[in-house]
Design a protein around this motif. Sequence first.
Motif, PDB file in Angstrom:
ATOM      1  N   ASN A  15       8.698 -16.808   5.435  1.00 32.19           N
ATOM      2  CA  ASN A  15       9.629 -16.196   4.496  1.00 32.19           C
ATOM      3  C   ASN A  15       9.766 -14.713   4.847  1.00 32.19           C
ATOM      4  OD1 ASN A  15       7.582 -14.659   3.136  1.00 32.19           O
ATOM      5  ND2 ASN A  15       7.123 -16.391   1.802  1.00 32.19           N
ATOM      6  N   ASP A  16      10.605 -13.998   4.139  1.00 30.54           N
ATOM      7  CA  ASP A  16      10.893 -12.603   4.463  1.00 30.54           C
ATOM      8  C   ASP A  16       9.641 -11.738   4.442  1.00 30.54           C
ATOM      9  OD1 ASP A  16      12.906 -10.421   4.923  1.00 30.54           O
ATOM     10  OD2 ASP A  16      12.056  -9.722   3.017  1.00 30.54           O
ATOM     11  N   LEU A  17       8.830 -11.864   3.399  1.00 33.87           N
ATOM     12  CA  LEU A  17       7.615 -11.060   3.292  1.00 33.87           C
ATOM     13  C   LEU A  17       6.636 -11.410   4.408  1.00 33.87           C
ATOM     14  CD1 LEU A  17       5.879  -8.973   1.845  1.00 33.87           C
ATOM     15  CD2 LEU A  17       5.037 -10.826   0.371  1.00 33.87           C
ATOM     16  N   GLU A  18       6.438 -12.692   4.670  1.00 29.45           N
ATOM     17  CA  GLU A  18       5.546 -13.111   5.745  1.00 29.45           C
ATOM     18  C   GLU A  18       6.006 -12.550   7.090  1.00 29.45           C
ATOM     19  OE1 GLU A  18       4.245 -17.448   3.861  1.00 29.45           O
ATOM     20  OE2 GLU A  18       5.920 -17.294   5.259  1.00 29.45           O
ATOM     21  N   ALA A  19       7.301 -12.592   7.334  1.00 30.97           N
ATOM     22  CA  ALA A  19       7.843 -12.072   8.590  1.00 30.97           C
ATOM     23  C   ALA A  19       7.583 -10.571   8.721  1.00 30.97           C
ATOM     24  CB  ALA A  19       9.342 -12.364   8.686  1.00 30.97           C
ATOM     25  N   VAL A  32      -6.375  -3.984   9.839  1.00 22.01           N
ATOM     26  CA  VAL A  32      -5.678  -3.336   8.732  1.00 22.01           C
ATOM     27  C   VAL A  32      -5.908  -4.150   7.467  1.00 22.01           C
ATOM     28  CG1 VAL A  32      -3.481  -4.482   9.258  1.00 22.01           C
ATOM     29  CG2 VAL A  32      -3.468  -2.335   8.028  1.00 22.01           C
ATOM     30  N   THR A  33      -6.021  -3.470   6.346  1.00 18.46           N
ATOM     31  CA  THR A  33      -6.263  -4.151   5.071  1.00 18.46           C
ATOM     32  C   THR A  33      -4.946  -4.558   4.413  1.00 18.46           C
ATOM     33  OG1 THR A  33      -6.189  -2.107   3.771  1.00 18.46           O
ATOM     34  CG2 THR A  33      -8.342  -2.768   4.680  1.00 18.46           C
ATOM     35  N   GLY A  34      -5.048  -5.473   3.484  1.00 18.37           N
ATOM     36  CA  GLY A  34      -3.880  -5.864   2.706  1.00 18.37           C
ATOM     37  C   GLY A  34      -3.297  -4.685   1.946  1.00 18.37           C
ATOM     38  N   TYR A  35      -4.179  -3.819   1.457  1.00 18.57           N
ATOM     39  CA  TYR A  35      -3.731  -2.631   0.738  1.00 18.57           C
ATOM     40  C   TYR A  35      -2.906  -1.733   1.655  1.00 18.57           C
ATOM     41  CZ  TYR A  35      -3.892   1.652  -2.021  1.00 18.57           C
ATOM     42  OH  TYR A  35      -3.541   2.768  -2.731  1.00 18.57           O
ATOM     43  N   ALA A  36      -3.370  -1.524   2.881  1.00 19.38           N
ATOM     44  CA  ALA A  36      -2.647  -0.680   3.831  1.00 19.38           C
ATOM     45  C   ALA A  36      -1.300  -1.306   4.196  1.00 19.38           C
ATOM     46  CB  ALA A  36      -3.485  -0.453   5.086  1.00 19.38           C
ATOM     47  N   ILE A  37      -1.273  -2.628   4.335  1.00 17.02           N
ATOM     48  CA  ILE A  37      -0.014  -3.316   4.632  1.00 17.02           C
ATOM     49  C   ILE A  37       0.965  -3.132   3.473  1.00 17.02           C
ATOM     50  CG2 ILE A  37       1.057  -5.579   4.993  1.00 17.02           C
ATOM     51  CD1 ILE A  37      -1.613  -6.406   6.372  1.00 17.02           C
ATOM     52  N   ALA A  38       0.471  -3.302   2.255  1.00 17.59           N
ATOM     53  CA  ALA A  38       1.327  -3.136   1.078  1.00 17.59           C
ATOM     54  C   ALA A  38       1.926  -1.734   1.037  1.00 17.59           C
ATOM     55  CB  ALA A  38       0.521  -3.425  -0.194  1.00 17.59           C
ATOM     56  N   ASN A  39       1.106  -0.730   1.310  1.00 17.18           N
ATOM     57  CA  ASN A  39       1.605   0.652   1.318  1.00 17.18           C
ATOM     58  C   ASN A  39       2.650   0.858   2.408  1.00 17.18           C
ATOM     59  OD1 ASN A  39       0.144   1.588  -0.864  1.00 17.18           O
ATOM     60  ND2 ASN A  39      -1.563   2.286   0.377  1.00 17.18           N
ATOM     61  N   ALA A  40       2.399   0.317   3.581  1.00 14.35           N
ATOM     62  CA  ALA A  40       3.326   0.490   4.702  1.00 14.35           C
ATOM     63  C   ALA A  40       4.661  -0.194   4.436  1.00 14.35           C
ATOM     64  CB  ALA A  40       2.700  -0.053   5.986  1.00 14.35           C
ATOM     65  N   LEU A  41       4.619  -1.343   3.763  1.00 16.24           N
ATOM     66  CA  LEU A  41       5.848  -2.099   3.504  1.00 16.24           C
ATOM     67  C   LEU A  41       6.495  -1.755   2.168  1.00 16.24           C
ATOM     68  CD1 LEU A  41       4.807  -5.670   4.738  1.00 16.24           C
ATOM     69  CD2 LEU A  41       6.152  -3.943   5.960  1.00 16.24           C
ATOM     70  N   GLY A  42       5.775  -1.034   1.316  1.00  8.35           N
ATOM     71  CA  GLY A  42       6.308  -0.718  -0.006  1.00  8.35           C
ATOM     72  C   GLY A  42       6.389  -1.950  -0.897  1.00  8.35           C
ATOM     73  N   LYS A  43       5.429  -2.842  -0.734  1.00  9.32           N
ATOM     74  CA  LYS A  43       5.397  -4.094  -1.497  1.00  9.32           C
ATOM     75  C   LYS A  43       4.161  -4.107  -2.388  1.00  9.32           C
ATOM     76  CE  LYS A  43       8.875  -5.935   0.769  1.00  9.32           C
ATOM     77  NZ  LYS A  43      10.149  -6.184   0.149  1.00  9.32           N
ATOM     78  N   PRO A  44       4.184  -4.875  -3.483  1.00 13.33           N
ATOM     79  CA  PRO A  44       2.995  -4.987  -4.329  1.00 13.33           C
ATOM     80  C   PRO A  44       1.818  -5.605  -3.566  1.00 13.33           C
ATOM     81  CG  PRO A  44       4.940  -5.815  -5.474  1.00 13.33           C
ATOM     82  CD  PRO A  44       5.329  -5.588  -4.038  1.00 13.33           C
ATOM     83  N   VAL A  45       0.636  -5.063  -3.807  1.00 13.41           N
ATOM     84  CA  VAL A  45      -0.565  -5.511  -3.112  1.00 13.41           C
ATOM     85  C   VAL A  45      -0.794  -7.008  -3.323  1.00 13.41           C
ATOM     86  CG1 VAL A  45      -3.078  -5.236  -2.964  1.00 13.41           C
ATOM     87  CG2 VAL A  45      -1.625  -3.219  -3.239  1.00 13.41           C
ATOM     88  N   ALA A  46      -0.635  -7.489  -4.546  1.00 13.09           N
ATOM     89  CA  ALA A  46      -0.861  -8.911  -4.839  1.00 13.09           C
ATOM     90  C   ALA A  46       0.065  -9.797  -4.007  1.00 13.09           C
ATOM     91  CB  ALA A  46      -0.671  -9.188  -6.323  1.00 13.09           C
ATOM     92  N   ASN A  47       1.311  -9.387  -3.857  1.00 14.52           N
ATOM     93  CA  ASN A  47       2.263 -10.173  -3.057  1.00 14.52           C
ATOM     94  C   ASN A  47       1.869 -10.183  -1.587  1.00 14.52           C
ATOM     95  OD1 ASN A  47       3.605 -10.460  -5.451  1.00 14.52           O
ATOM     96  ND2 ASN A  47       5.441  -9.356  -4.816  1.00 14.52           N
ATOM     97  N   VAL A  48       1.394  -9.054  -1.093  1.00 12.64           N
ATOM     98  CA  VAL A  48       0.980  -8.977   0.309  1.00 12.64           C
ATOM     99  C   VAL A  48      -0.212  -9.895   0.555  1.00 12.64           C
ATOM    100  CG1 VAL A  48      -0.043  -7.459   2.059  1.00 12.64           C
ATOM    101  CG2 VAL A  48       1.963  -6.710   0.764  1.00 12.64           C
ATOM    102  N   TYR A  49      -1.178  -9.907  -0.362  1.00 12.95           N
ATOM    103  CA  TYR A  49      -2.330 -10.796  -0.181  1.00 12.95           C
ATOM    104  C   TYR A  49      -1.900 -12.266  -0.220  1.00 12.95           C
ATOM    105  CZ  TYR A  49      -5.916  -7.251   0.070  1.00 12.95           C
ATOM    106  OH  TYR A  49      -6.699  -6.205   0.493  1.00 12.95           O
ATOM    107  N   LYS A  50      -0.939 -12.592  -1.054  1.00 13.22           N
ATOM    108  CA  LYS A  50      -0.409 -13.968  -1.065  1.00 13.22           C
ATOM    109  C   LYS A  50       0.252 -14.281   0.276  1.00 13.22           C
ATOM    110  CE  LYS A  50       0.409 -14.245  -6.029  1.00 13.22           C
ATOM    111  NZ  LYS A  50       1.427 -14.273  -7.090  1.00 13.22           N
ATOM    112  N   GLY A  51       1.007 -13.330   0.805  1.00 13.67           N
ATOM    113  CA  GLY A  51       1.653 -13.509   2.100  1.00 13.67           C
ATOM    114  C   GLY A  51       0.643 -13.662   3.224  1.00 13.67           C
ATOM    115  N   LEU A  52      -0.422 -12.868   3.188  1.00 15.79           N
ATOM    116  CA  LEU A  52      -1.475 -12.973   4.198  1.00 15.79           C
ATOM    117  C   LEU A  52      -2.162 -14.335   4.143  1.00 15.79           C
ATOM    118  CD1 LEU A  52      -3.052  -9.415   3.905  1.00 15.79           C
ATOM    119  CD2 LEU A  52      -1.891 -10.348   5.918  1.00 15.79           C
TER     120      LEU A  52
END
Length: 67
Positions: A15-19, A32-52
């Motif tokens: 999906n878009d977030l996974e991509a 890299v941590t999920g938190y760092a990914i969320a910050n880099a993408l400007g996405k909520p941390v919880a959503n990034v962890y679901k995507g990971l």
Amino acid sequence: MNESLIKLLMEIGLNDLEANIYILLLTEPEKVTGYAIANALGKPVANVYKGLNSLAKKGAILKSEHA
């Protein structure tokens, strides 16, 4: 991000977030941590962890519980 690459990844089942997460992981030389990914993408941390987790279940990434 490269829209054509995102579109291609979506065509193979991400999906878009996974991509976006996948592309970011490919460009990061270090772990890299999920938190760092969320910050880099400007996405909520919880959503990034679901995507990971989803990427890991699909076999696209390996995740480590240790940062």
